[in-house]
Design a protein around this motif. Sequence first.
Motif, PDB file in Angstrom:
ATOM      1  N   THR A 195       0.830  -1.203   0.000  1.00  4.84           N
ATOM      2  CA  THR A 195       0.000   0.000   0.000  1.00  4.84           C
ATOM      3  C   THR A 195       0.864   1.253   0.000  1.00  4.84           C
ATOM      4  O   THR A 195       0.605   2.203  -0.743  1.00  4.84           O
ATOM      5  N   ALA A 196       1.896   1.258   0.825  1.00  2.00           N
ATOM      6  CA  ALA A 196       2.783   2.420   0.895  1.00  2.00           C
ATOM      7  C   ALA A 196       3.502   2.648  -0.430  1.00  2.00           C
ATOM      8  O   ALA A 196       3.598   3.789  -0.906  1.00  2.00           O
ATOM      9  N   LEU A 197       3.994   1.589  -1.042  1.00  4.25           N
ATOM     10  CA  LEU A 197       4.702   1.738  -2.319  1.00  4.25           C
ATOM     11  C   LEU A 197       3.766   2.197  -3.427  1.00  4.25           C
ATOM     12  O   LEU A 197       4.143   3.017  -4.270  1.00  4.25           O
ATOM     13  N   SER A 198       2.531   1.698  -3.412  1.00  2.66           N
ATOM     14  CA  SER A 198       1.555   2.118  -4.416  1.00  2.66           C
ATOM     15  C   SER A 198       1.203   3.595  -4.258  1.00  2.66           C
ATOM     16  O   SER A 198       1.175   4.347  -5.237  1.00  2.66           O
ATOM     17  N   ILE A 199       0.938   4.006  -3.044  1.00 11.13           N
ATOM     18  CA  ILE A 199       0.594   5.415  -2.803  1.00 11.13           C
ATOM     19  C   ILE A 199       1.776   6.312  -3.131  1.00 11.13           C
ATOM     20  O   ILE A 199       1.612   7.381  -3.732  1.00 11.13           O
ATOM     21  N   ARG A 200       2.983   5.884  -2.774  1.00 13.85           N
ATOM     22  CA  ARG A 200       4.168   6.690  -3.070  1.00 13.85           C
ATOM     23  C   ARG A 200       4.351   6.861  -4.574  1.00 13.85           C
ATOM     24  O   ARG A 200       4.645   7.965  -5.056  1.00 13.85           O
ATOM     25  N   ALA A 201       4.137   5.788  -5.353  1.00 14.84           N
ATOM     26  CA  ALA A 201       4.264   5.880  -6.805  1.00 14.84           C
ATOM     27  C   ALA A 201       3.193   6.795  -7.392  1.00 14.84           C
ATOM     28  O   ALA A 201       3.477   7.587  -8.300  1.00 14.84           O
ATOM     29  N   ARG A 202       1.981   6.705  -6.868  1.00 16.00           N
ATOM     30  CA  ARG A 202       0.915   7.561  -7.371  1.00 16.00           C
ATOM     31  C   ARG A 202       1.161   9.028  -7.018  1.00 16.00           C
ATOM     32  O   ARG A 202       0.906   9.922  -7.829  1.00 16.00           O
ATOM     33  N   LEU A 203       1.663   9.283  -5.819  1.00 13.09           N
ATOM     34  CA  LEU A 203       1.975  10.666  -5.434  1.00 13.09           C
ATOM     35  C   LEU A 203       3.115  11.233  -6.278  1.00 13.09           C
ATOM     36  O   LEU A 203       3.081  12.398  -6.672  1.00 13.09           O
ATOM     37  N   ARG A 204       4.118  10.407  -6.555  1.00 10.85           N
ATOM     38  CA  ARG A 204       5.237  10.854  -7.385  1.00 10.85           C
ATOM     39  C   ARG A 204       4.759  11.181  -8.794  1.00 10.85           C
ATOM     40  O   ARG A 204       5.141  12.208  -9.361  1.00 10.85           O
ATOM     41  N   ALA A 205       3.906  10.329  -9.359  1.00 10.73           N
ATOM     42  CA  ALA A 205       3.370  10.588 -10.701  1.00 10.73           C
ATOM     43  C   ALA A 205       2.518  11.843 -10.710  1.00 10.73           C
ATOM     44  O   ALA A 205       2.569  12.630 -11.662  1.00 10.73           O
ATOM     45  N   GLN A 206       1.759  12.055  -9.657  1.00  7.96           N
ATOM     46  CA  GLN A 206       0.925  13.251  -9.560  1.00  7.96           C
ATOM     47  C   GLN A 206       1.796  14.499  -9.428  1.00  7.96           C
ATOM     48  O   GLN A 206       1.515  15.529 -10.038  1.00  7.96           O
ATOM     49  N   ARG A 207       2.866  14.416  -8.631  1.00  9.75           N
ATOM     50  CA  ARG A 207       3.761  15.555  -8.438  1.00  9.75           C
ATOM     51  C   ARG A 207       4.499  15.917  -9.731  1.00  9.75           C
ATOM     52  O   ARG A 207       4.719  17.089 -10.019  1.00  9.75           O
ATOM     53  N   GLU A 208       4.871  14.905 -10.501  1.00 11.81           N
ATOM     54  CA  GLU A 208       5.589  15.142 -11.758  1.00 11.81           C
ATOM     55  C   GLU A 208       4.652  15.465 -12.907  1.00 11.81           C
ATOM     56  O   GLU A 208       5.108  15.671 -14.032  1.00 11.81           O
ATOM     57  N   ARG A 209       3.360  15.488 -12.636  1.00  7.68           N
ATOM     58  CA  ARG A 209       2.317  15.830 -13.603  1.00  7.68           C
ATOM     59  C   ARG A 209       2.403  14.949 -14.857  1.00  7.68           C
ATOM     60  O   ARG A 209       2.348  15.440 -15.983  1.00  7.68           O
ATOM     61  N   ARG A 210       2.541  13.668 -14.637  1.00 10.60           N
ATOM     62  CA  ARG A 210       2.559  12.717 -15.744  1.00 10.60           C
ATOM     63  C   ARG A 210       1.167  12.627 -16.338  1.00 10.60           C
ATOM     64  O   ARG A 210       0.170  12.617 -15.613  1.00 10.60           O
ATOM     65  N   PRO A 211       1.069  12.527 -17.667  1.00  7.14           N
ATOM     66  CA  PRO A 211      -0.260  12.395 -18.277  1.00  7.14           C
ATOM     67  C   PRO A 211      -0.894  11.055 -17.887  1.00  7.14           C
ATOM     68  O   PRO A 211      -0.250  10.017 -17.898  1.00  7.14           O
ATOM     69  N   GLY A 212      -2.156  11.106 -17.534  1.00  4.73           N
ATOM     70  CA  GLY A 212      -2.889   9.907 -17.154  1.00  4.73           C
ATOM     71  C   GLY A 212      -2.572   9.392 -15.756  1.00  4.73           C
ATOM     72  O   GLY A 212      -2.946   8.269 -15.415  1.00  4.73           O
ATOM     73  N   ALA A 213      -1.880  10.199 -14.968  1.00  2.00           N
ATOM     74  CA  ALA A 213      -1.527   9.762 -13.612  1.00  2.00           C
ATOM     75  C   ALA A 213      -2.758   9.781 -12.724  1.00  2.00           C
ATOM     76  O   ALA A 213      -3.538  10.724 -12.739  1.00  2.00           O
ATOM     77  N   ASN A 214      -2.930   8.706 -11.977  1.00  3.78           N
ATOM     78  CA  ASN A 214      -4.026   8.643 -11.017  1.00  3.78           C
ATOM     79  C   ASN A 214      -3.562   9.272  -9.712  1.00  3.78           C
ATOM     80  O   ASN A 214      -2.581   8.842  -9.128  1.00  3.78           O
ATOM     81  N   GLY A 215      -4.280  10.267  -9.275  1.00  3.88           N
ATOM     82  CA  GLY A 215      -3.938  10.910  -8.015  1.00  3.88           C
ATOM     83  C   GLY A 215      -4.403  10.078  -6.828  1.00  3.88           C
ATOM     84  O   GLY A 215      -5.047   9.041  -6.974  1.00  3.88           O
TER      85      GLY A 215
END
Length: 160
Positions: A54-74
């Motif tokens: 859970t922690a690794l999944s949330i961390r990856a999603r937060l990183r993608a959201q912070r980097e403003r990747r297209p299609g990133a799930n917040g």
Amino acid sequence: MKQLRLGLLAGLFAGAGVLSWAAARLWDSLGTLPSVPLAASVVLAVIAVVLLATALSIRARLRAQRERRPGANGVEPLMAARAVVFGQASALVAALVAGMYGGAGVFLLGYLDIPPRRDQAIYAGSAVVAGIAVVAAAVFLERVCRLPEDRDDDRSAAAA
């Protein structure tokens, strides 16, 4: 949301360990000590894996959201809050359970020459290790879900 205090977890672990050790001594003097189930360490290890995933999944999603990747799930705030509550509750229970099995394991250390008691001591030790893994995964999950404003609030409160 309040952060998990490691001192509280250590106190719960120590208190449960002392009570469990005393109960094991008393129970052994009155009759047969109940066995330590192997499933205890397995269940705690599964909980630790779920918390870490859970922690690794949330961390990856937060990183993608912070980097403003297209299609990133917040990450929804309510989902992060639920994950933190799950982690904190798991850490509290794991500290109590690990302390309980730790106390029983310390009592069983005096009987390592008896093969069934040696096996019980090994099971108790593995439950303690798995409980510590749950606490570590829960602390990591809490750190991942921490908001950036939380650090600023801590600094301003310390300055005041």
